[in-house]
Design a protein around this motif. Sequence first.
Motif, mmCIF file in Angstrom:
data_model
loop_
_atom_site.group_PDB
_atom_site.id
_atom_site.type_symbol
_atom_site.label_atom_id
_atom_site.label_comp_id
_atom_site.label_asym_id
_atom_site.label_seq_id
_atom_site.Cartn_x
_atom_site.Cartn_y
_atom_site.Cartn_z
ATOM 1 N N SER A 124 -7.800 2.399 -2.986
ATOM 2 C CA SER A 124 -7.636 1.507 -1.837
ATOM 3 C C SER A 124 -6.255 0.866 -1.843
ATOM 4 N N GLN A 170 -3.343 1.192 1.029
ATOM 5 C CA GLN A 170 -2.830 -0.019 1.665
ATOM 6 C C GLN A 170 -1.336 -0.161 1.433
ATOM 7 N N GLU A 201 1.544 -0.364 4.277
ATOM 8 C CA GLU A 201 2.367 -1.573 4.375
ATOM 9 C C GLU A 201 3.850 -1.243 4.222
ATOM 10 N N LEU A 260 0.879 -7.928 -0.039
ATOM 11 C CA LEU A 260 -0.242 -7.506 -0.883
ATOM 12 C C LEU A 260 -0.813 -8.628 -1.732
#
Length: 457
Positions: free
Chosen positions: A340, A344, A348, A411
């Motif tokens: 995951s 992500q 990003e 993050l």
Amino acid sequence: MRLVQVLIPEGTRDSVLAALDEQGIDYAVFEEVGRGDFEAMVQFPVPPSGVETVLERLTAAGVRDDAYTIVLPTETVVSERLSALVERFPGLRISREELYARAQDLAPANSTFFAFLILSTIIATTGLLLDSAATIIGAMVVAPLMGPAISASVGTVLDEPKMASRGVKLQVTGLLAAIATAAIMGWLMQQTILIAPGLDIRTIPQVAERTGPNFLSLFLALGSGLAGSISIMRGSGSTLVGVAIAVALVPPAATSGLGIAFGLPGVAVAAAILVLVNLLAINLSALILFYLSGFKPLEAGTFEGVRASVFSRVVVIAVAIAVLSIVLGGVTWTTFQTQSFEQQTEAELREVFDEADVGGVELVSVGVDYEPVDILLGNEPQVDVLVGIPRDLEAPPDLAQRFDDDLTERLGRDVVVRVGFIETQVSEREDPTPPFGGQAPASGEPTSRDYARGAPT
């Protein structure tokens, strides 16, 4: 359909035939001309699910254990009476006597068992090093692990301690032998030119698959145990069913041995845990299914003791699986977290790159180096970014730090960013033949996209 032949002991002919009459069984009686202990032989057809019931009645009628009772599978029975027999004895499972005989046949002699298991391990180890799934599957056809797994559960349910003990011993010693075989083979191959020097077996997909056990592996083992049990108790046993059991045990055992040979304790331990979990799950599923199917001990009066024995073994195995499942759960959770995070982070970073609006710089690729073990060790994720930049444009000196700051903010955790640059040249046309009579490009002019040398910063 089964054909049952029973030698009737002296003085029990009338009671035996009366018991068959009560069950509505059609039979034929033949005078016995052999030993004087028997006065006749009776022969009758019965569905597989009715064999156990009929033999219990015959035992009560005087057919002792030292008499001869033969149960034969039949190819074809032609009779209009068959439908009545099938209605009287519905069901699909075989009798406990037939189950006991099948379990004995499935567990081969020790020499045969270890010979086939070692050969299977050698083939499987070769398949792992070659990253060949086909070779590994071929090795599973040879592996004789279905027999001990089934006989251990059958011996427990039927109160046959010798059979159960031998099944457990063969499984444990067999898998230890498989690990040792793979370790020796891996060490020997390192001394030859068959393996490249410095090979990291963790980069081989088939090996890596067995070093990251998760809950999906548990479902494989449970399904394999159930498939093997159903195939035996319904009389449709096949060597192909044993392949599923072997797949859950031999490849991870071989992987553990390779981990020992290559000095990688993490690989050896992770694969060994997978072997142990799969072994316990296969035995648990087979034991529960045989018990719930109604199989009882061959000797009457021992059912209560068997029930307590089965319950205690189920509890012990379930607790062991639960403890080891903590490891499986940890691996599953960390794998989910890292995957995951990688998705992500990549999304990003592409958004950060678009917002940065660095003129002339092209984003080529993004890679995230973040493994489950990094979560346990607290290591920071590493993000590798590759960008293309024209030859006449100077590389931005602070691009890696800008990416780092933006990703850390988005993050909510620290990351390490590395940016690599490759020089790019892009021609205006790719076709050297000019349209409408124009002139071709001069010699030396670029005619296609060219990626030159890289220079990481």
